[in-house]
Structure formats: structure tokens, C-alpha cells
Design a protein around this motif. Sequence first.
Motif, mmCIF file in Angstrom:
data_model
loop_
_atom_site.group_PDB
_atom_site.id
_atom_site.type_symbol
_atom_site.label_atom_id
_atom_site.label_comp_id
_atom_site.label_asym_id
_atom_site.label_seq_id
_atom_site.Cartn_x
_atom_site.Cartn_y
_atom_site.Cartn_z
ATOM 1 N N LYS A 160 15.181 64.206 4.221
ATOM 2 C CA LYS A 160 14.965 64.483 6.335
ATOM 3 C C LYS A 160 16.196 63.860 7.011
ATOM 4 O O LYS A 160 16.610 63.370 8.022
ATOM 5 C CB LYS A 160 13.551 64.321 6.984
ATOM 6 C CG LYS A 160 12.471 65.400 6.712
ATOM 7 C CD LYS A 160 11.773 64.915 7.533
ATOM 8 C CE LYS A 160 10.053 66.382 7.020
ATOM 9 N NZ LYS A 160 9.073 66.168 8.056
ATOM 10 N N MET A 161 16.946 63.347 5.530
ATOM 11 C CA MET A 161 17.331 61.693 6.074
ATOM 12 C C MET A 161 19.076 62.275 5.600
ATOM 13 O O MET A 161 18.523 63.336 4.632
ATOM 14 C CB MET A 161 17.217 60.994 4.815
ATOM 15 C CG MET A 161 16.074 60.154 6.448
ATOM 16 S SD MET A 161 15.718 58.265 5.188
ATOM 17 C CE MET A 161 14.017 57.781 4.669
ATOM 18 N N ASN A 162 20.352 61.558 6.351
ATOM 19 C CA ASN A 162 20.806 62.187 5.543
ATOM 20 C C ASN A 162 21.370 60.571 4.621
ATOM 21 O O ASN A 162 20.876 59.955 4.741
ATOM 22 C CB ASN A 162 22.257 62.134 6.411
ATOM 23 C CG ASN A 162 22.567 61.477 7.796
ATOM 24 O OD1 ASN A 162 22.517 60.115 7.223
ATOM 25 N ND2 ASN A 162 22.522 61.456 8.855
ATOM 26 N N GLU A 163 23.368 61.027 3.572
ATOM 27 C CA GLU A 163 23.152 60.027 3.091
ATOM 28 C C GLU A 163 23.451 58.639 3.522
ATOM 29 O O GLU A 163 22.790 57.292 2.513
ATOM 30 C CB GLU A 163 24.544 60.261 2.195
ATOM 31 C CG GLU A 163 24.521 61.258 1.144
ATOM 32 C CD GLU A 163 25.735 62.081 1.199
ATOM 33 O OE1 GLU A 163 26.136 61.065 -0.242
ATOM 34 O OE2 GLU A 163 26.332 63.138 0.717
ATOM 35 N N SER A 164 23.862 58.513 4.748
ATOM 36 C CA SER A 164 24.291 56.955 5.316
ATOM 37 C C SER A 164 22.843 56.341 5.694
ATOM 38 O O SER A 164 22.636 55.567 5.208
ATOM 39 C CB SER A 164 24.562 56.148 6.470
ATOM 40 O OG SER A 164 24.168 58.224 7.590
ATOM 41 N N GLN A 165 22.131 57.584 6.322
ATOM 42 C CA GLN A 165 20.073 57.129 6.586
ATOM 43 C C GLN A 165 19.298 56.630 5.166
ATOM 44 O O GLN A 165 19.110 55.469 5.545
ATOM 45 C CB GLN A 165 19.834 58.258 7.236
ATOM 46 C CG GLN A 165 20.079 58.290 8.031
ATOM 47 C CD GLN A 165 19.857 59.889 8.990
ATOM 48 O OE1 GLN A 165 19.077 60.665 8.307
ATOM 49 N NE2 GLN A 165 19.397 59.785 10.994
ATOM 50 N N ILE A 166 19.413 57.588 4.197
ATOM 51 C CA ILE A 166 19.324 56.920 3.083
ATOM 52 C C ILE A 166 19.448 55.578 2.374
ATOM 53 O O ILE A 166 18.474 54.419 1.783
ATOM 54 C CB ILE A 166 19.459 57.846 1.955
ATOM 55 C CG1 ILE A 166 18.633 59.148 2.074
ATOM 56 C CG2 ILE A 166 18.775 57.685 0.452
ATOM 57 C CD1 ILE A 166 18.743 60.535 1.908
ATOM 58 N N ALA A 167 21.008 55.013 2.706
ATOM 59 C CA ALA A 167 21.426 53.729 2.148
ATOM 60 C C ALA A 167 20.786 53.024 2.742
ATOM 61 O O ALA A 167 20.501 51.433 2.863
ATOM 62 C CB ALA A 167 23.139 54.069 2.493
ATOM 63 N N ARG A 168 20.241 52.875 4.396
ATOM 64 C CA ARG A 168 20.295 52.257 5.118
ATOM 65 C C ARG A 168 18.688 51.792 4.999
ATOM 66 O O ARG A 168 18.292 50.901 5.498
ATOM 67 C CB ARG A 168 20.818 52.434 6.692
ATOM 68 C CG ARG A 168 21.929 51.852 7.335
ATOM 69 C CD ARG A 168 21.620 51.890 8.986
ATOM 70 N NE ARG A 168 21.527 53.215 9.365
ATOM 71 C CZ ARG A 168 22.556 54.494 9.359
ATOM 72 N NH1 ARG A 168 23.571 55.102 9.077
ATOM 73 N NH2 ARG A 168 22.361 55.676 10.083
ATOM 74 N N ALA A 169 17.729 52.578 4.578
ATOM 75 C CA ALA A 169 16.651 52.329 4.408
ATOM 76 C C ALA A 169 16.627 51.758 2.849
ATOM 77 O O ALA A 169 15.326 50.983 2.943
ATOM 78 C CB ALA A 169 16.116 54.158 3.790
ATOM 79 N N GLY A 170 17.437 51.858 2.410
ATOM 80 C CA GLY A 170 17.129 50.586 0.939
ATOM 81 C C GLY A 170 17.201 51.798 0.398
ATOM 82 O O GLY A 170 17.273 50.696 -1.568
ATOM 83 N N VAL A 171 18.001 52.941 -0.199
ATOM 84 C CA VAL A 171 18.526 52.905 -1.591
ATOM 85 C C VAL A 171 20.425 53.158 -1.961
ATOM 86 O O VAL A 171 20.915 53.164 -0.921
ATOM 87 C CB VAL A 171 18.287 54.463 -1.741
ATOM 88 C CG1 VAL A 171 18.736 55.070 -2.811
ATOM 89 C CG2 VAL A 171 17.376 54.907 -1.679
ATOM 90 N N GLY A 172 20.193 52.161 -3.102
ATOM 91 C CA GLY A 172 21.555 51.578 -3.438
ATOM 92 C C GLY A 172 21.963 52.318 -4.682
ATOM 93 O O GLY A 172 21.515 52.386 -5.989
#
Length: 246
Positions: A72-84
Motif C-alpha cells: 500500500k506504499m510507494n517506493e519513497s514511503q517504503i524507503a522512509r519506513a526503513g527499507v534500504g
Amino acid sequence: MSQLLEVSGVSVTFDGFKAINNLSFSIGDAELRAIIGPNGAGKTTFMDIVTGKTRPDEGSVLWGEMSQSLLKMNESQIARAGVGRKFQRPTVFEDQTVYANLAMALKKSRSPWSVLASRPSEADRVRIEELAAEIGLADALRRKSGELSHGQKQWLEIGMLLAQEPRLLLVDEPAAGMTLAEREHTTDLLKEAAKTRAVVVVEHDMEFVRRLDCRVTVLHEGSVLAEGSLDHVTKNQDVIDVYLGR
């Protein structure tokens, strides 16, 4: 160990080809995991799904203690959630110093241009020096990144990801093109990082995987073929037939 990432029943098809086929597995909160398998097994597509680059046709990808849906998240939201994610080829700002690259990567809500124009705080400077020591580039902070060896650029990119304080680090074939000494340092770097976060390494180099000394997931035709220690999976006849015997 609590689960950080839970992939359940995920499938994705590209032009009639099932790249991921009912894939299910989980990654713990502070775990080092290697993913191996033949070309076309779905390793890169798995990382694309977790980072939001590819949307699966079905299944779920749950994240963190609250079991949030990454789908349910876009790429930048996933990165901010803590996925690198670290891609195979290092991508650093070659005309900037190692110090500037790490400064730009620090976890702050600001643009790269404002970073270049501003002076890092004392806390930033301390953190940059800590990161440089951790990745083995303490003596190269003032060097331009374009002058670094291939292995050193890989370490710098890992450092830039660590600067963003991810909870999950996805690393694609880090050993490719490295000298033996660089590979050994990279092993140490990833093992150290996995003490405080989850680190998933996609790799073909079996000797590198052996040095990681971690749980191994074998993918084949988009699903899990075997899982366990490297010794366990390399004795599995199916793994020998589809991957190791080639």
C-alpha cells in the motif's frame, strides 16, 4: 526472533512468464540471510516487490511489528519506513568527497542541494566519522569518490545506506568484481550491520555466502526450493539438480 518482513503467497507474471510463484518466507528483525538460485529464479523481482518497484498480482508483504502492508506504499514511503537497497553497480556522487556523500545520506528531511550548501552539525560530523570507520574508509574522507577502487565504492554505498538507518538492507551481489581482501572486508561489514538490523544478500559466489555463515534461502522458478544452512541446502538433491550441478 520477531519477524520484520513477512512475504506470503506472492505471485507476479510478466508477459505470461511467472517470475514469482506463490512465494512465502520471512526475515527476522536482526538477521543475516543469503538468497541464492539460478538466473531467472526471481531474486531481483523479490527485491523489486519489497521496495515497491514492482506490484505483485497477488499475495501480501507485511512489515514491522504493526504488520503494515508494503504493497500500500510507494517506493519513497517504503524507503522512509526503513527499507534500504543496494544495487549491483555502486551509485555514488563521484565528483564529491566520501565525506560529502555520507553527509548527503544522513537521515534528515532535506534535499541533496541544501546538504551541499549547509555545514553539518557536530553530531553529523561525529556520525559521518563513525560510518567511515565502520565501512573502512576513515582515511579516505577527503578523497573524491571517483578515485576509490570498485570495492571501496561498494563500501561507500553501503555506508550511505547505513546513514539512512534502515531496518532492512537488501544487497545485490556485493562480491562481484572485488578482490579477495575486499570480499573479506565486505563480509565483515555485512555481518556487523546484521547485528542491529536485517540484512538480505543476493549472491552467486558460494565462497562469499559460506563466509557470511548465515541462513540461506534457495529460489527456483519464483518460489522457495530449500532453506537452511549452506551445508544443508547444498546437499539437497533438488538444489544440486537445478543450480549447483550446472
